[in-house]
Design a protein around this motif. Sequence first.
Motif, PDB file in Angstrom:
ATOM      1  N   GLU A 236      55.120  36.887  36.578  1.00 34.56           N
ATOM      2  CA  GLU A 236      54.447  37.377  35.367  1.00 34.56           C
ATOM      3  C   GLU A 236      53.264  38.255  35.764  1.00 34.56           C
ATOM      4  O   GLU A 236      52.710  38.106  36.870  1.00 34.56           O
ATOM      5  N   TYR A 237      52.888  39.186  34.888  1.00 36.62           N
ATOM      6  CA  TYR A 237      51.743  40.074  35.152  1.00 36.62           C
ATOM      7  C   TYR A 237      50.469  39.235  35.062  1.00 36.62           C
ATOM      8  O   TYR A 237      50.247  38.528  34.075  1.00 36.62           O
ATOM      9  N   LYS A 238      49.651  39.315  36.089  1.00 37.00           N
ATOM     10  CA  LYS A 238      48.442  38.483  36.087  1.00 37.00           C
ATOM     11  C   LYS A 238      47.214  39.329  36.354  1.00 37.00           C
ATOM     12  O   LYS A 238      47.251  40.229  37.189  1.00 37.00           O
ATOM     13  N   VAL A 239      46.144  39.044  35.668  1.00 40.62           N
ATOM     14  CA  VAL A 239      44.849  39.621  36.021  1.00 40.62           C
ATOM     15  C   VAL A 239      43.938  38.427  36.279  1.00 40.62           C
ATOM     16  O   VAL A 239      43.840  37.531  35.431  1.00 40.62           O
ATOM     17  N   THR A 240      43.325  38.400  37.468  1.00 43.20           N
ATOM     18  CA  THR A 240      42.458  37.262  37.795  1.00 43.20           C
ATOM     19  C   THR A 240      41.300  37.205  36.805  1.00 43.20           C
ATOM     20  O   THR A 240      40.582  38.178  36.624  1.00 43.20           O
ATOM     21  N   GLU A 241      41.169  36.063  36.145  1.00 42.43           N
ATOM     22  CA  GLU A 241      40.108  35.922  35.141  1.00 42.43           C
ATOM     23  C   GLU A 241      38.946  35.116  35.733  1.00 42.43           C
ATOM     24  O   GLU A 241      39.153  34.044  36.278  1.00 42.43           O
ATOM     25  N   HIS A 242      37.766  35.663  35.649  1.00 40.64           N
ATOM     26  CA  HIS A 242      36.555  34.913  35.974  1.00 40.64           C
ATOM     27  C   HIS A 242      35.570  35.274  34.887  1.00 40.64           C
ATOM     28  O   HIS A 242      35.559  36.422  34.433  1.00 40.64           O
ATOM     29  N   ILE A 243      34.780  34.333  34.477  1.00 42.89           N
ATOM     30  CA  ILE A 243      33.770  34.666  33.469  1.00 42.89           C
ATOM     31  C   ILE A 243      32.620  35.338  34.211  1.00 42.89           C
ATOM     32  O   ILE A 243      31.838  34.680  34.887  1.00 42.89           O
ATOM     33  N   CYS A 244      32.539  36.638  34.108  1.00 42.29           N
ATOM     34  CA  CYS A 244      31.475  37.385  34.782  1.00 42.29           C
ATOM     35  C   CYS A 244      30.799  38.284  33.752  1.00 42.29           C
ATOM     36  O   CYS A 244      31.474  38.862  32.906  1.00 42.29           O
ATOM     37  N   GLN A 245      29.496  38.403  33.892  1.00 43.72           N
ATOM     38  CA  GLN A 245      28.763  39.262  32.956  1.00 43.72           C
ATOM     39  C   GLN A 245      29.089  40.728  33.173  1.00 43.72           C
ATOM     40  O   GLN A 245      29.136  41.514  32.243  1.00 43.72           O
ATOM     41  N   VAL A 246      29.302  41.080  34.435  1.00 41.70           N
ATOM     42  CA  VAL A 246      29.577  42.480  34.756  1.00 41.70           C
ATOM     43  C   VAL A 246      31.066  42.597  35.094  1.00 41.70           C
ATOM     44  O   VAL A 246      31.521  42.156  36.141  1.00 41.70           O
ATOM     45  N   LYS A 247      31.805  43.190  34.157  1.00 44.45           N
ATOM     46  CA  LYS A 247      33.261  43.200  34.278  1.00 44.45           C
ATOM     47  C   LYS A 247      33.722  44.606  34.657  1.00 44.45           C
ATOM     48  O   LYS A 247      33.718  45.511  33.826  1.00 44.45           O
ATOM     49  N   LEU A 248      34.097  44.767  35.920  1.00 49.88           N
ATOM     50  CA  LEU A 248      34.446  46.105  36.428  1.00 49.88           C
ATOM     51  C   LEU A 248      35.838  46.077  37.068  1.00 49.88           C
ATOM     52  O   LEU A 248      36.096  46.779  38.038  1.00 49.88           O
ATOM     53  N   ASN A 249      36.738  45.275  36.500  1.00 49.45           N
ATOM     54  CA  ASN A 249      38.021  45.034  37.181  1.00 49.45           C
ATOM     55  C   ASN A 249      39.239  45.659  36.519  1.00 49.45           C
ATOM     56  O   ASN A 249      40.332  45.591  37.058  1.00 49.45           O
ATOM     57  N   GLN A 250      39.092  46.254  35.313  1.00 49.64           N
ATOM     58  CA  GLN A 250      40.308  46.738  34.636  1.00 49.64           C
ATOM     59  C   GLN A 250      40.241  48.205  34.238  1.00 49.64           C
ATOM     60  O   GLN A 250      40.988  48.635  33.356  1.00 49.64           O
ATOM     61  N   ASN A 251      39.369  48.943  34.900  1.00 51.58           N
ATOM     62  CA  ASN A 251      39.266  50.392  34.648  1.00 51.58           C
ATOM     63  C   ASN A 251      39.027  50.712  33.181  1.00 51.58           C
ATOM     64  O   ASN A 251      39.498  51.732  32.659  1.00 51.58           O
ATOM     65  N   GLU A 252      38.305  49.813  32.519  1.00 53.19           N
ATOM     66  CA  GLU A 252      38.016  50.035  31.100  1.00 53.19           C
ATOM     67  C   GLU A 252      36.853  50.997  30.942  1.00 53.19           C
ATOM     68  O   GLU A 252      36.077  51.234  31.867  1.00 53.19           O
ATOM     69  N   ASN A 253      36.722  51.509  29.740  1.00 52.32           N
ATOM     70  CA  ASN A 253      35.570  52.320  29.373  1.00 52.32           C
ATOM     71  C   ASN A 253      34.420  51.355  29.059  1.00 52.32           C
ATOM     72  O   ASN A 253      34.608  50.422  28.277  1.00 52.32           O
TER      73      ASN A 253
END
Length: 358
Positions: free
Chosen positions: A17-34
């Motif tokens: 299955e497609y997985k993205v490692t989830e961690h509760i972080c204040q600074v989220k720079l892992n998914q190339n989002e705007n």
Amino acid sequence: MNPIESLFRPAVLLEHEYKVTEHICQVKLNQNENPYSFPAELKAEIEADLLNAAWNRYPTVFPDHFIAQLAGHFGVLPENLLIGHGSNELIYSSLWAILGHGEKILIPEPSFSLYKTVANLCEALVVPVLSNPETLKMDLAELATEIHRHQPKLTILCSPNNPSSQRIPYDDLISLLKMSEGLVWVDEAYIEFSENQSLVDRLNEFPNLIILRTFSKAYGLAGLRLGFLVSSAEIIRQLRKTKVPFTVDEMSQIIASKILKRMDLVDRNVELIKTEKARIFAILKDIKGIQVFESDTNFFIFKVLKNPLKSVFANLVSEGILVRDVSSYTNLSGFLRVNVGTPEENDQFLTAIKTIVS
Ligand SMILES: Cc1ncc(COP(=O)(O)O)c(C=O)c1O
């Protein structure tokens, strides 16, 4: 194999299955989002339209009004467009329309992982072409040779590419389009951040061209799930047949339609990201324990030179910063990926990475 597993196709059993490692972080720079959303006043304006919408009614199967607006925006005809619930959906439904058992698809490596996953699910034969391990760039001659040798039904070129952040130069893309007898799919998810022009303007020259675009990156609408294909009317007619009906909901259309009328805001956010990107690069390249690569996207990849990669990742998480571990991709052993955030987020990341690897 247990009795339930035996009821599934072997190609499915082999996939994950497609997985993205989830961690509760204040600074989220892992998914190339705007990192930027839209002003509260604009959201409030849209809210009124959302409240007036008929929540009890189905959207149209293919969202004609929104397609007409999008066609006008990109200077193509409505019949050149197919809109989906994120480009992910279009990758699934379209590859399924094209690839059968044992048919060839050429995919540069490393590239966006979903292509290979879906090709495997279609039981297609994946022909990988590796990037240069030193520069992470694709070589035109090698791509051309492999296309010539294998005559793939479909060639997927992600440019600029995720996760390598490199583009295939515009003229190389044109050469590959000219020489390919099969379909050439160019994923332009990050084109707004690139030195390359989009190929949308060249659509009429290439009957084998399929362009994938998304609202998730430059347009800052990853939460809506909207992506679209631009191609010849003939190709779109075929791809409509495997598209899941009704997946582009009314609410997403209302929001995206409003945002398309506020390109000033989209363009401003892209400029802010580009400015930050230049600032971050200048700093990253002077940090001793990493090797960063020039980027044509809104993210960077860098090689961790001395420290164990997993501990660098974990130390960043403990500082409240989430990046992406891309070390399992071909040619990217030892690499992490980080997208451009707000200036404050970028500063936190830069301070942390410098301390951790020094
Ligand atoms: C190259 C590439 N194509 C497509 C997508 C999927 O985008 P969407 O949010 O439109 O499904 C991504 C997402 O990260 C991507 O990196």
